[in-house]
Design a protein around this motif. Structure first.
Motif, short mmCIF file in Angstrom:
data_model
loop_
_atom_site.label_atom_id
_atom_site.label_comp_id
_atom_site.label_asym_id
_atom_site.label_seq_id
_atom_site.Cartn_x
_atom_site.Cartn_y
_atom_site.Cartn_z
N CYS A 95 51.80 24.49 28.78
CA CYS A 95 53.03 23.71 28.94
C CYS A 95 52.87 22.29 28.38
CB CYS A 95 53.41 23.60 30.42
SG CYS A 95 53.81 25.18 31.20
N HIS A 96 51.77 21.66 28.71
CA HIS A 96 51.54 20.27 28.33
C HIS A 96 50.79 20.22 27.00
CE1 HIS A 96 52.77 19.10 32.38
NE2 HIS A 96 52.06 20.13 32.81
N ARG A 97 51.53 20.37 25.92
CA ARG A 97 50.95 20.41 24.56
C ARG A 97 51.01 18.98 24.01
NH1 ARG A 97 54.42 24.98 21.88
NH2 ARG A 97 55.84 23.24 21.96
N GLN A 98 49.89 18.33 23.93
CA GLN A 98 49.85 16.90 23.66
C GLN A 98 50.29 16.48 22.27
OE1 GLN A 98 49.31 14.75 26.35
NE2 GLN A 98 49.72 16.80 27.12
N HIS A 99 50.15 17.34 21.29
CA HIS A 99 50.53 16.97 19.93
C HIS A 99 51.86 17.58 19.50
CE1 HIS A 99 46.66 15.11 19.43
NE2 HIS A 99 46.06 16.23 19.76
N ARG A 100 52.50 18.28 20.40
CA ARG A 100 53.81 18.89 20.16
C ARG A 100 54.63 18.72 21.42
NH1 ARG A 100 52.34 24.77 19.08
NH2 ARG A 100 50.72 24.23 20.52
N PRO A 101 55.93 18.91 21.34
CA PRO A 101 56.76 18.79 22.55
C PRO A 101 56.30 19.77 23.63
CG PRO A 101 58.14 18.87 20.59
CD PRO A 101 56.74 19.18 20.14
#
Length: 119
Positions: A95-101
């Motif tokens: 869920c928490h994809r740092q380099h993408r939404p």
């Protein structure tokens, strides 16, 4: 002279590509403010393809019970899924994809049923 000019142009291109790459994949503001570097999360020297292990997230954000407590007011609580299969703790980066939404894994099966505001 021509070789020198080609070398300078090549170096300029690499620098520009590196800057562009960094802008395409910015970190969220809290991670920037904490002065995190790639190795802090990816735990690899060259992390271009290295997944981030949950343990790296938990160093700062706490374990699953801590996240469940932190998001206790969310209805439903995405960190407290039902205890029946296929509801299991998913990797943080699902869920928490740092380099993408960010995305909400729950909505893959429960589309339109819930509303989430994730960071």
């Amino acid at each position: 002279m021509r070789l020198l000019r080609m070398g300078i142009l090549g170096l300029s291109g690499l620098l520009a590509a590196g800057i562009g790459l960094a802008q395409e994949r910015p970190l969220p503001a809290p991670h920037v403010k904490a002065k995190l570097i790639c190795h802090d999360c990816h735990q690899k020297e060259k992390p271009t393809t290295a997944a981030v292990p949950d343990e790296a997230c938990m160093v700062c954000h706490g374990d699953y019970p801590a996240m469940k407590a932190l998001t206790k007011d969310a209805k439903p609580n995405p960190h407290a899924p039902p205890q029946a299969s296929p509801h299991e703790p998913y990797p943080c980066t699902d869920c928490h994809r740092q380099h993408r939404p960010p995305v909400v894994k729950c909505l893959e099966c429960h589309e339109g049923k819930f509303t989430f505001n994730i960071k």
